[in-house]
Structure formats: structure tokens, C-alpha cells
Write a protein that holds these residues in place. Structure first.
Motif, PDB file in Angstrom:
ATOM      1  N   SER A 137      -3.089  -8.014  21.386  1.00 60.89           N
ATOM      2  CA  SER A 137      -1.517  -7.523  21.908  1.00 60.89           C
ATOM      3  C   SER A 137      -1.139  -8.612  22.929  1.00 60.89           C
ATOM      4  CB  SER A 137      -2.013  -6.229  22.409  1.00 60.89           C
ATOM      5  OG  SER A 137      -2.868  -6.644  23.644  1.00 60.89           O
ATOM      6  N   GLN A 147      -3.321  -9.513  26.163  1.00 64.71           N
ATOM      7  CA  GLN A 147      -4.680  -9.815  25.960  1.00 64.71           C
ATOM      8  C   GLN A 147      -5.068 -11.119  25.877  1.00 64.71           C
ATOM      9  OE1 GLN A 147      -5.768  -7.510  22.371  1.00 64.71           O
ATOM     10  NE2 GLN A 147      -8.028  -8.643  22.378  1.00 64.71           N
ATOM     11  N   ILE A 177      -8.788  -7.283  27.820  1.00 69.86           N
ATOM     12  CA  ILE A 177      -7.575  -6.396  27.412  1.00 69.86           C
ATOM     13  C   ILE A 177      -7.068  -6.280  29.038  1.00 69.86           C
ATOM     14  CG2 ILE A 177      -6.473  -4.342  26.671  1.00 69.86           C
ATOM     15  CD1 ILE A 177      -8.992  -4.532  24.861  1.00 69.86           C
ATOM     16  N   LEU A 219      -2.299  -1.668  28.491  1.00 68.20           N
ATOM     17  CA  LEU A 219      -2.195  -0.856  27.331  1.00 68.20           C
ATOM     18  C   LEU A 219      -0.990  -0.867  26.417  1.00 68.20           C
ATOM     19  CD1 LEU A 219      -4.365   2.189  28.348  1.00 68.20           C
ATOM     20  CD2 LEU A 219      -4.669   0.322  27.202  1.00 68.20           C
ATOM     21  N   ASP A 220       0.004  -1.982  26.927  1.00 71.29           N
ATOM     22  CA  ASP A 220       1.224  -2.185  26.264  1.00 71.29           C
ATOM     23  C   ASP A 220       1.424  -3.419  25.677  1.00 71.29           C
ATOM     24  OD1 ASP A 220       2.080   0.221  27.911  1.00 71.29           O
ATOM     25  OD2 ASP A 220       3.201  -0.781  29.233  1.00 71.29           O
ATOM     26  N   ASP A 261       1.030   2.598  26.416  1.00 74.00           N
ATOM     27  CA  ASP A 261       0.111   3.248  26.394  1.00 74.00           C
ATOM     28  C   ASP A 261      -0.867   3.681  25.372  1.00 74.00           C
ATOM     29  OD1 ASP A 261       1.318   3.723  29.123  1.00 74.00           O
ATOM     30  OD2 ASP A 261       2.621   5.402  28.390  1.00 74.00           O
ATOM     31  N   GLY A 262      -1.445   2.517  24.625  1.00 74.14           N
ATOM     32  CA  GLY A 262      -2.337   2.662  23.921  1.00 74.14           C
ATOM     33  C   GLY A 262      -2.581   1.524  22.795  1.00 74.14           C
ATOM     34  N   ARG A 263      -3.589   1.429  22.364  1.00 73.36           N
ATOM     35  CA  ARG A 263      -4.299   0.410  21.753  1.00 73.36           C
ATOM     36  C   ARG A 263      -4.814   0.629  20.152  1.00 73.36           C
ATOM     37  NH1 ARG A 263      -5.002  -4.642  23.367  1.00 73.36           N
ATOM     38  NH2 ARG A 263      -6.755  -4.817  22.129  1.00 73.36           N
ATOM     39  N   ARG A 264      -4.873   2.100  20.280  1.00 74.95           N
ATOM     40  CA  ARG A 264      -5.633   2.736  18.722  1.00 74.95           C
ATOM     41  C   ARG A 264      -4.522   2.753  17.999  1.00 74.95           C
ATOM     42  NH1 ARG A 264     -10.921   3.083  19.433  1.00 74.95           N
ATOM     43  NH2 ARG A 264     -11.043   4.565  17.507  1.00 74.95           N
ATOM     44  N   GLU A 292     -10.763  -2.964  19.100  1.00 73.50           N
ATOM     45  CA  GLU A 292     -10.858  -1.727  18.794  1.00 73.50           C
ATOM     46  C   GLU A 292     -11.090  -1.412  17.213  1.00 73.50           C
ATOM     47  OE1 GLU A 292      -8.299  -1.634  22.560  1.00 73.50           O
ATOM     48  OE2 GLU A 292      -8.751  -2.964  20.632  1.00 73.50           O
TER      49      GLU A 292
END
Length: 149
Positions: A33, A36, A41, A44-45, A53-56, A120
Motif C-alpha cells: 500500500s 508501507q 505498515i 491503514l490508508d 481504514d483497512g487493509r483486508r 495480510e
């Protein structure tokens, strides 16, 4: 300047020989991302891809999401942007590897492929799936299917 007869670089083109991908499956690649560096990391953006707000997440071409909806059997069913799924890899060793609770994101990736962040998605890559010469993990060619939660 290169140490060649002409002083210019020599470029080669190698043919890609991919495995046959069964219906209802995609080829997963892992990627980083925006926030990263290698496996570290920092947030989370991902401003590159509009993720907040998330990586999954799993990026899938919108046409592939529609095509998967018409496939019967494992990996089939109805999938849409925003659905939460389990990602299951299918390797030659027969071991089922599963990454739980990933959100599908309709995104302009190559047809027949999908992409997810590492580390992940590392759980989906078999330990013995490595490149011939470099011995690096084959994290760009993992056959996967999606299962609804």
C-alpha cells in the motif's frame, strides 16, 4: 553506458507460461500500500487506490465480479463490490490456505487476476512456491477462489 559491444543495454522478452486457471478462480498477486515500506505498515490508508481504514481488501476487476456470479460450484455465487469473503488458495500440494474476512473492491486490475496487500495475504502462498533462480516466494501467481462468509 553498459559493458556491451554497443554500449547499450540488451533487453530480452521472455514468454509467460501461466498455469490454467479453473473457472470461478482468479490469479492473486500481493502488493504494498501507499503507507508501507517492505513489510512495515505505517497506516491503514492507501491513497494510491482510495482505500481508507483497512487493509483486508481484495481488488477485483468489475467484469470478473460479474462473471464469478454466473459460475457454479466453489468460488461461484453472487459477488459484489463491498462483499466480505474468505479468500482460499488452491495449490498443487492440495493444502487449503484461507485468509478470512477480506472486503471485495471493484478495481481496474487485469482481467482474470486479483490483488491483496501483503503481509495480510501471505498465508495464501505455499512455502514451497518459489521462483526457480531467486528462490523468492511466488506471491504474484496464486490461484484463489472466494467464499461468502
Amino acid at each position: 553506458m553498459f559493458t556491451t559491444d554497443t554500449g547499450k543495454a540488451r533487453l530480452t522478452c521472455n514468454a509467460f507460461v501461466g498455469d490454467d486457471v479453473p473457472p470461478g478462480r482468479l490469479v492473486l498477486q500481493t502488493l504494498r500500500s501507499h503507507d508501507q515500506f517492505n513489510t512495515t505498515i505505517y497506516g491503514l490508508d492507501d491513497r494510491y487506490r482510495g482505500i481508507k481504514d483497512g487493509r483486508r481488501v481484495v481488488f477485483v476487476h468489475p467484469d470478473d465480479l460479474r462473471a464469478l456470479a454466473s459460475v457454479d460450484g466453489p468460488g461461484g455465487g453472487r459477488f459484489a463490490d463491498g462483499d466480505v469473503v474468505d479468500v482460499v488458495s488452491e495449490a498443487a500440494d492440495g493444502t487449503e490456505r484461507r485468509a478470512d474476512a477480506f472486503r471485495l473492491v471493484a478495481y481496474d486490475v487485469a482481467r482474470g487476476t486479483c490483488a491483496a496487500y501483503f503481509p495480510e495475504a501471505n498465508v495464501l502462498v505455499p512455502l514451497d512456491a518459489v521462483a526457480e533462480e531467486s528462490n523468492t516466494p511466488a506471491s504474484k501467481a496464486v490461484v484463489v477462489r472466494f467464499e461468502h462468509r
